[in-house]
Design a protein around this motif. Structure first.
Motif, PDB file in Angstrom:
ATOM      1  N   SER A   1      46.809  43.621  89.587  1.00  0.00           N
ATOM      2  CA  SER A   1      45.844  42.550  89.314  1.00  0.00           C
ATOM      3  C   SER A   1      45.843  41.459  90.373  1.00  0.00           C
ATOM      4  O   SER A   1      45.049  40.523  90.306  1.00  0.00           O
ATOM      5  CB  SER A   1      46.139  41.915  87.951  1.00  0.00           C
TER       6      SER A   1
ATOM      7  N   VAL B   1      45.026  39.293  93.523  1.00  0.00           N
ATOM      8  CA  VAL B   1      43.815  39.132  94.331  1.00  0.00           C
ATOM      9  C   VAL B   1      44.084  38.087  95.404  1.00  0.00           C
ATOM     10  O   VAL B   1      44.397  36.937  95.077  1.00  0.00           O
ATOM     11  CB  VAL B   1      42.620  38.686  93.476  1.00  0.00           C
TER      12      VAL B   1
ATOM     13  N   GLN C   1      43.306  35.150  97.894  1.00  0.00           N
ATOM     14  CA  GLN C   1      42.268  34.125  97.937  1.00  0.00           C
ATOM     15  C   GLN C   1      41.652  33.981  99.324  1.00  0.00           C
ATOM     16  O   GLN C   1      40.553  33.469  99.469  1.00  0.00           O
ATOM     17  CB  GLN C   1      42.855  32.783  97.485  1.00  0.00           C
TER      18      GLN C   1
ATOM     19  N   ARG D   1      39.855  35.639 102.268  1.00  0.00           N
ATOM     20  CA  ARG D   1      39.048  36.862 102.395  1.00  0.00           C
ATOM     21  C   ARG D   1      39.347  37.637 103.666  1.00  0.00           C
ATOM     22  O   ARG D   1      39.224  38.855 103.704  1.00  0.00           O
ATOM     23  CB  ARG D   1      37.556  36.502 102.347  1.00  0.00           C
TER      24      ARG D   1
ATOM     25  N   GLN E   1      38.955  50.588  98.522  1.00  0.00           N
ATOM     26  CA  GLN E   1      37.867  49.660  98.209  1.00  0.00           C
ATOM     27  C   GLN E   1      36.864  50.226  97.211  1.00  0.00           C
ATOM     28  O   GLN E   1      36.153  49.472  96.558  1.00  0.00           O
ATOM     29  CB  GLN E   1      37.126  49.270  99.495  1.00  0.00           C
TER      30      GLN E   1
ATOM     31  N   ARG F   1      36.341  47.468  94.264  1.00  0.00           N
ATOM     32  CA  ARG F   1      37.684  46.931  94.008  1.00  0.00           C
ATOM     33  C   ARG F   1      37.642  45.737  93.052  1.00  0.00           C
ATOM     34  O   ARG F   1      38.522  45.587  92.196  1.00  0.00           O
ATOM     35  CB  ARG F   1      38.341  46.529  95.331  1.00  0.00           C
ATOM     36  N   HIS F   2      36.645  44.902  93.189  1.00  0.00           N
ATOM     37  CA  HIS F   2      36.550  43.712  92.339  1.00  0.00           C
ATOM     38  C   HIS F   2      36.465  44.097  90.865  1.00  0.00           C
ATOM     39  O   HIS F   2      37.192  43.540  90.025  1.00  0.00           O
ATOM     40  CB  HIS F   2      35.332  42.878  92.740  1.00  0.00           C
TER      41      HIS F   2
ATOM     42  N   ILE G   1      39.796  45.637  89.533  1.00  0.00           N
ATOM     43  CA  ILE G   1      40.803  44.616  89.227  1.00  0.00           C
ATOM     44  C   ILE G   1      40.497  43.967  87.888  1.00  0.00           C
ATOM     45  O   ILE G   1      41.402  43.699  87.087  1.00  0.00           O
ATOM     46  CB  ILE G   1      40.856  43.568  90.350  1.00  0.00           C
ATOM     47  N   GLN G   2      39.228  43.718  87.616  1.00  0.00           N
ATOM     48  CA  GLN G   2      38.845  43.118  86.336  1.00  0.00           C
ATOM     49  C   GLN G   2      39.180  44.049  85.166  1.00  0.00           C
ATOM     50  O   GLN G   2      39.589  43.587  84.093  1.00  0.00           O
ATOM     51  CB  GLN G   2      37.345  42.801  86.337  1.00  0.00           C
TER      52      GLN G   2
ATOM     53  N   SER H   1      42.918  44.039  84.497  1.00  0.00           N
ATOM     54  CA  SER H   1      43.365  42.701  84.095  1.00  0.00           C
ATOM     55  C   SER H   1      42.785  42.275  82.747  1.00  0.00           C
ATOM     56  O   SER H   1      43.147  41.199  82.244  1.00  0.00           O
ATOM     57  CB  SER H   1      42.965  41.669  85.162  1.00  0.00           C
TER      58      SER H   1
END
Length: 404
Positions: free
Chosen positions: A121, A123, A125, A127, A219, A287-288, A291-292, A295
């Motif tokens: 989880s 991430v 910050q 980029r 990704q 990937r975003h 992760i959600q 999590s």
């Protein structure tokens, strides 16, 4: 009188001298008394400190109790153990640099599930990555036993090392082996028993995603079954996925018994009937979103508790989650084609006699779909269900039709 006065005069200086000496002694006594008091106070604190440390050393050091109101806590002098994913080598001598932090654990790691989900989880910050990163596509295979169509996938992956990663979740009872020269060798993740169609399938999907997320280069994430085949060569699939701004999760509102009829009113108010969705469990995401998913502590527990019996969470959790959280980004379609035209609870399974050049071409030229907001001739990148006895004909036709 003069003689008497003369006799008394020498006594005055003597009295003055005596008074001066008495004052001198008085101040000396005060100085000694002050010094003694200061020394006594200092010695008292010192002895108390020695006594406290002596008593403390007579007992094992304890961890502080939670929510303690004490003004101090007894902290162990032993450093805490490193996280389970920390890699220590003789070269770095305990120092964890960027290379060690980014090192991907083996697929058969020994992390507990909560440890794995926690690490997955994370991430960043910032980029901009402080290292050269080539995006990879993670292929996540959910199987009961052996991957019967593995030779076809071997052809698909050949020559594209470094652009993909593979993760396999099979039933724990399966103890088959994979040749060391196979791309599937060592790619089986720690798994738990999976009941096909029940909630544990969603748990298996989350395990696959969590393991793949441990590699920062992954990704795009494709969830595939053991009966899936690719419809295009690797280059086409890779460019299509890495260049996409969408996620590919089938989402639709079905009013019948296998749609809204599976909704449990006890999911209110977290999930309402108007938010309830259905779709294919074979999905693709970035990937975003991945992760959600790993999590999620809001919707996942609701499904785990109330989606039971006739409710098949693998067909509802991800569609509902994507609809609530990422509806604008999702394409509302799957990239895995299946033949539902013949009726029944499962799609048609293609055997050896079904596999022809014309069939494969028809699956590739299915129609026109929307890709990144524009019409596209590619609607599906994969197809199912294909049986193991169809493998020989797939291997014969794949180089001609799919461009392997």
């Amino acid at each position: 009188m003069k003689n008497i006065d003369h006799q008394l005069r020498p006594q005055a200086p003597m009295k003055l001298l005596n008074v001066q000496m008495q004052l001198h002694n008085f101040f000396l006594y005060l100085l000694l008394l002050g010094f003694g008091l200061a020394f006594g106070i200092t010695l008292s604190f010192y002895l108390k400190d020695i006594s406290f440390n002596f008593q403390l050393n007579q007992f094992p050091v304890l961890n502080p109790l939670p929510n303690t109101t004490s003004s101090f806590s007894l902290v162990s002098t032993t450093p805490p153990p490193p996280p389970p994913f920390r890699v220590l080598t003789k070269k770095n001598k305990g120092r964890v640099g960027l290379t060690d932090f980014l090192r991907v654990p083996n697929a058969s790691h020994d992390m507990r599930e909560d440890e794995m989900l926690w690490r997955a989880s994370m991430v960043p910050q910032v980029r901009d990555f402080p290292f050269k990163r080539v995006p990879k596509v993670a292929f996540l295979f959910l199987t009961r036993g052996p991957l019967a169509l593995a030779p076809l996938w071997e052809l698909f992956f050949k020559g594209h090392e470094g652009l993909y990663s593979i993760y396999v979740h099979s039933d724990p009872s399966f103890n088959g082996t994979v040749p060391e020269n196979s791309v599937f060798y060592g790619r089986r993740i720690p798994s738990k028993e999976v009941a096909w169609g029940k909630f544990s399938m969603v748990e298996a999907e989350r395990r696959l995603l969590a393991n793949a997320l441990l590699d920062f280069s992954n990704q795009r994430f494709v969830l595939l079954s053991e009966s899936c085949i690719p419809l295009y060569n690797f280059t086409t699939v890779y460019q299509y996925l890495v260049g996409s701004t969408q996620t590919f999760i089938e989402v639709y509102d079905f009013p019948g018994g296998v749609g809204r009829g599976r909704y449990n009113s006890r999911m209110m108010p977290t999930i309402s009937l108007a938010q309830w969705r259905k779709g294919s469990q074979w999905v693709e995401m970035d990937r975003h979103l991945a992760i959600q998913v790993v999590s999620d502590r809001k919707y996942y527990p609701i499904f785990k508790r109330y989606c039971r019996g006739s409710c098949y969470s693998d067909e509802h959790y991800l569609p509902t989650f994507a609809h609530i959280k990422f509806s604008r980004k999702n394409s509302n379609r799957t990239l895995t084609w299946a033949d539902w035209s013949r009726g029944g609870p499962h799609p048609y399974r293609f055997g050896r006699v079904d596999v022809t050049v014309d069939l494969l071409k028809s699956l590739r030229n299915y129609g026109q779909c929307v890709y990144n907001g524009r019409p596209s001739d590619i609607c599906h990148l994969f197809a199912r269900k294909f049986s193991s006895d169809a493998l020989d004909r797939l291997l014969r036709f794949a180089p001609k039709v799919m461009g392997f």
